[in-house]
Design an enzyme around this catalytic site. Structure first.
Site, PDB file in Angstrom:
ATOM      1  CG  ASP A  45     -22.702  33.180 -18.977  1.00  0.00           C
ATOM      2  OD1 ASP A  45     -23.202  32.844 -17.891  1.00  0.00           O
ATOM      3  OD2 ASP A  45     -21.474  33.063 -19.227  1.00  0.00           O
TER       4      ASP A  45
ATOM      5  CB  VAL B 160     -31.996  27.408  -4.467  1.00  0.00           C
ATOM      6  CG1 VAL B 160     -33.228  28.256  -4.612  1.00  0.00           C
ATOM      7  CG2 VAL B 160     -30.871  27.927  -5.353  1.00  0.00           C
TER       8      VAL B 160
ATOM      9  CE  LYS C 169     -25.387  32.350   0.047  1.00  0.00           C
ATOM     10  NZ  LYS C 169     -26.242  31.308  -0.462  1.00  0.00           N
TER      11      LYS C 169
ATOM     12  NE  ARG D 225     -35.514  23.811  24.078  1.00  0.00           N
ATOM     13  CZ  ARG D 225     -36.544  23.166  24.614  1.00  0.00           C
ATOM     14  NH1 ARG D 225     -37.729  23.204  24.013  1.00  0.00           N
ATOM     15  NH2 ARG D 225     -36.405  22.458  25.718  1.00  0.00           N
TER      16      ARG D 225
ATOM     17  CB  CYS E  31     -22.309  27.547  -0.914  1.00  0.00           C
ATOM     18  SG  CYS E  31     -22.938  27.463  -2.578  1.00  0.00           S
TER      19      CYS E  31
HETATM   20  N1  SAJ Z   1     -22.629  17.932   4.530  1.00  0.00           N
HETATM   21  C1  SAJ Z   1     -22.207  17.108   5.574  1.00  0.00           C
HETATM   22  N2  SAJ Z   1     -23.110  16.808   6.551  1.00  0.00           N
HETATM   23  C2  SAJ Z   1     -24.394  17.290   6.533  1.00  0.00           C
HETATM   24  C3  SAJ Z   1     -24.811  18.136   5.489  1.00  0.00           C
HETATM   25  C4  SAJ Z   1     -23.891  18.444   4.499  1.00  0.00           C
HETATM   26  O1  SAJ Z   1     -21.053  16.657   5.606  1.00  0.00           O
HETATM   27  O2  SAJ Z   1     -25.157  16.934   7.446  1.00  0.00           O
HETATM   28  C5  SAJ Z   1     -21.674  18.287   3.457  1.00  0.00           C
HETATM   29  C6  SAJ Z   1     -22.136  17.808   2.101  1.00  0.00           C
HETATM   30  O3  SAJ Z   1     -21.774  16.468   1.880  1.00  0.00           O
HETATM   31  C7  SAJ Z   1     -21.431  18.771   1.175  1.00  0.00           C
HETATM   32  C8  SAJ Z   1     -21.420  20.068   1.981  1.00  0.00           C
HETATM   33  O4  SAJ Z   1     -21.649  19.698   3.329  1.00  0.00           O
HETATM   34  O5  SAJ Z   1     -20.103  18.358   0.929  1.00  0.00           O
HETATM   35  C9  SAJ Z   1     -22.435  21.114   1.562  1.00  0.00           C
HETATM   36  O6  SAJ Z   1     -23.654  20.507   1.242  1.00  0.00           O
HETATM   37  P1  SAJ Z   1     -25.086  21.103   1.650  1.00  0.00           P
HETATM   38  O7  SAJ Z   1     -26.119  20.194   1.110  1.00  0.00           O
HETATM   39  O8  SAJ Z   1     -25.118  21.371   3.100  1.00  0.00           O
HETATM   40  O9  SAJ Z   1     -25.118  22.545   0.988  1.00  0.00           O
HETATM   41  P2  SAJ Z   1     -24.890  23.152  -0.501  1.00  0.00           P
HETATM   42  O10 SAJ Z   1     -23.490  23.653  -0.561  1.00  0.00           O
HETATM   43  O11 SAJ Z   1     -25.318  22.222  -1.563  1.00  0.00           O
HETATM   44  O12 SAJ Z   1     -25.936  24.379  -0.436  1.00  0.00           O
HETATM   45  C10 SAJ Z   1     -25.811  25.351   0.612  1.00  0.00           C
HETATM   46  C11 SAJ Z   1     -27.200  25.600   1.245  1.00  0.00           C
HETATM   47  N3  SAJ Z   1     -27.052  26.388   2.466  1.00  0.00           N
HETATM   48  C12 SAJ Z   1     -27.689  26.061   3.609  1.00  0.00           C
HETATM   49  O13 SAJ Z   1     -28.375  25.065   3.723  1.00  0.00           O
HETATM   50  C13 SAJ Z   1     -27.530  27.002   4.751  1.00  0.00           C
HETATM   51  C14 SAJ Z   1     -28.098  26.338   0.251  1.00  0.00           C
HETATM   52  O14 SAJ Z   1     -29.337  26.661   0.865  1.00  0.00           O
HETATM   53  C15 SAJ Z   1     -27.393  27.614  -0.240  1.00  0.00           C
HETATM   54  O15 SAJ Z   1     -28.202  28.317  -1.175  1.00  0.00           O
HETATM   55  C16 SAJ Z   1     -26.109  27.166  -0.930  1.00  0.00           C
HETATM   56  O16 SAJ Z   1     -25.271  26.547   0.048  1.00  0.00           O
HETATM   57  C17 SAJ Z   1     -25.411  28.373  -1.532  1.00  0.00           C
HETATM   58  O17 SAJ Z   1     -25.418  28.504  -2.774  1.00  0.00           O
HETATM   59  O18 SAJ Z   1     -24.913  29.217  -0.775  1.00  0.00           O
END
Ligand code: SAJ
Length: 401
Positions: free
Chosen positions: A30, A139, A190, A230, A244
């Site tokens: 790093d 992840v 992705k 569905r 992300c």
């Molecule tokens: N959120 C909502 N409503 C929901 C789900 C999430 O408002 O029903 C919000 C959360 O509070 C948060 C944001 O969305 O602010 C993102 O949270 P998240 O838990 O959906 O996702 P991340 O950003 O922690 O992780 C995502 C994941 N992507 C998917 O599920 C498609 C993870 O698998 C990816 O590896 C990660 O992005 C990444 O690094 O790209």
């Protein structure tokens, strides 16, 4: 294989540890000396405990070593560097810097089509002479170790055979299926995964606002709709944070602004949600000088320590009048006109509003995730407003000017 993982952050670190425990000889590199120091000292900056334990096990086992120099003799270099957006434009400078750093070490070197491969060529390397692959991580923060082991992976290669070679690395720890494809498809997979989630959350947020107008509880309606085999609608909330989901849709809309209307509209809906929260605060508390708001939750989502792109930061910026940190929940509630729940951390489930009852009378609870049981909070004296819940008229506890 001897592997060098370049970038020991949220993804590089657990990936390096997994590969080390999976039988590879891994050097973690790093550019930030503080990261290397902290890792050598028990990795205390890593807040997700299973990740910390995995890293410590890999370091103690000796198959993961740390270095502030890129090793010249690795058989594989795994780049795990950020790809943020700045003003909604992809910032690929970390990838370029990482590719420039590794290019002189590849023998002969190689890596991705538009940025990495040209960087290698510029450094005098023939990209056809090495295997070049892209394996996006999938992840979810909060369950990194479980998902590194179990999720299916997509490995995209630049030319025939490249993806298969890279897959060997992942097979050492990944129990999920490994699918191979070309590198551009892997990159697209992705960003469409995260964009799908952004669009789906935008739909939930739109339903929340619409349901308020209709006098229906959106959470109940969504839960009922999700019993359809569905249908799987996500949950409304105060906005979409993290490094992300709010970032990746911009890679698609920048690629072609004319055919990505749904993606752009969804982004705008989600970006507007912190404004909706602030509007509700002002409706309830009034825009008066000296109004005080207690905000619960700074992270971008529940049970993580990461505040990047957090909706709370946006709400704080917009509210302006909410600032100092309270030393305790009692202090925050005593001194405020409204409590705003932004993040549903498990720890907040322990809050007993009855214990706060003497401090609560006439105050407002603005619950942006419908997280708290509203009847219990109302019984303690709060006027409860839940985003997307059945809407009662604003109570204006303070004299609005
Ligand atoms: N959120 C909502 N409503 C929901 C789900 C999430 O408002 O029903 C919000 C959360 O509070 C948060 C944001 O969305 O602010 C993102 O949270 P998240 O838990 O959906 O996702 P991340 O950003 O922690 O992780 C995502 C994941 N992507 C998917 O599920 C498609 C993870 O698998 C990816 O590896 C990660 O992005 C990444 O690094 O790209």
């Amino acid at each position: 294989m001897k592997v060098c993982v370049q970038g020991l952050g949220y993804i590089g670190l657990p990936t390096a540890a997994m590969m080390a425990l999976g039988g590879h000889e891994v050097v973690g590199y790093d550019v930030d000396p503080r990261v290397l120091e902290s890792l050598a000292d028990g990795a205390r900056h890593v807040k997700e405990e299973p990740v910390r334990a995995l890293v410590v096990a890999a370091l103690n086992g000796g198959d993961l070593t740390l270095s502030d120099e890129l090793p010249a003799d690795a058989e594989a270099y795994v780049m795990c560097v950020p790809t943020p957006t700045v003003d909604h434009k992809p910032d690929l400078s970390y990838v370029q810097a990482a590719a420039r750093a590794v290019a002189p070490l590849l023998n002969p070197p190689g890596t991705m089509d538009r940025v990495v491969v040209p960087a290698l060529r510029a450094a005098g390397v023939d990209p056809d002479a090495v295997a070049v692959a892209h394996c996006p991580e999938r992840v979810i923060p909060g369950a990194i170790v479980k998902e590194l082991r179990e999720n299916a992976r997509v490995v995209g290669g630049r030319k025939p055979g490249d993806a298969e070679r890279a897959s060997e690395l992942y097979r050492s720890f990944c129990r999920g299926r490994i699918f191979t494809t070309d590198n551009v498809t892997a990159e697209l997979v992705k960003v469409i995964e995260n964009t799908y989630r952004d669009v789906n959350i935008a739909f939930a947020n739109e339903l929340a606002l619409l349901s308020e107008e209709l006098g229906v509880d959106a959470h109940e309606a969504i839960a009922l709709a999700n019993h359809h085999p569905r249908v799987n609608i996500l949950s409304p909330g105060p906005g979409v944070g993290g490094h992300c989901i709010p970032v990746d849709p911009h890679f698609l809309s920048n690629a072609n602004p004319f055919v990505t209307e749904l993606i752009q509209t969804s982004r705008r809906i989600n970006e507007r949600m912190p404004h909706v929260v602030v509007r509700r605060v002002v409706e309830h508390v009034g825009p008066r000088e000296g109004a005080r708001v207690a905000i619960l939750g700074a992270a971008y989502k529940a049970n993580v320590d990461d505040t990047r792109e957090s909706p709370t930061e946006r709400v704080e910026e917009l509210l302006r009048y909410a600032h100092p940190l309270a030393a305790s929940l009692e202090e925050a509630v005593r001194d405020c006109d409204a409590v705003v729940l932004m993040v549903g951390h498990d720890a907040f489930k322990e809050i007993d509003p009855q214990a706060l009852a003497p401090l609560c009378r006439g105050k407002v609870l603005i619950d942006t995730r419908a997280f708290f049981p509203s009847a219990t909070w109302a019984a303690a004296g709060f006027h409860v407003y839940a985003l997307g819940g059945k809407r009662s008229a604003p109570v204006a506890v303070a004299s609005a000017s």
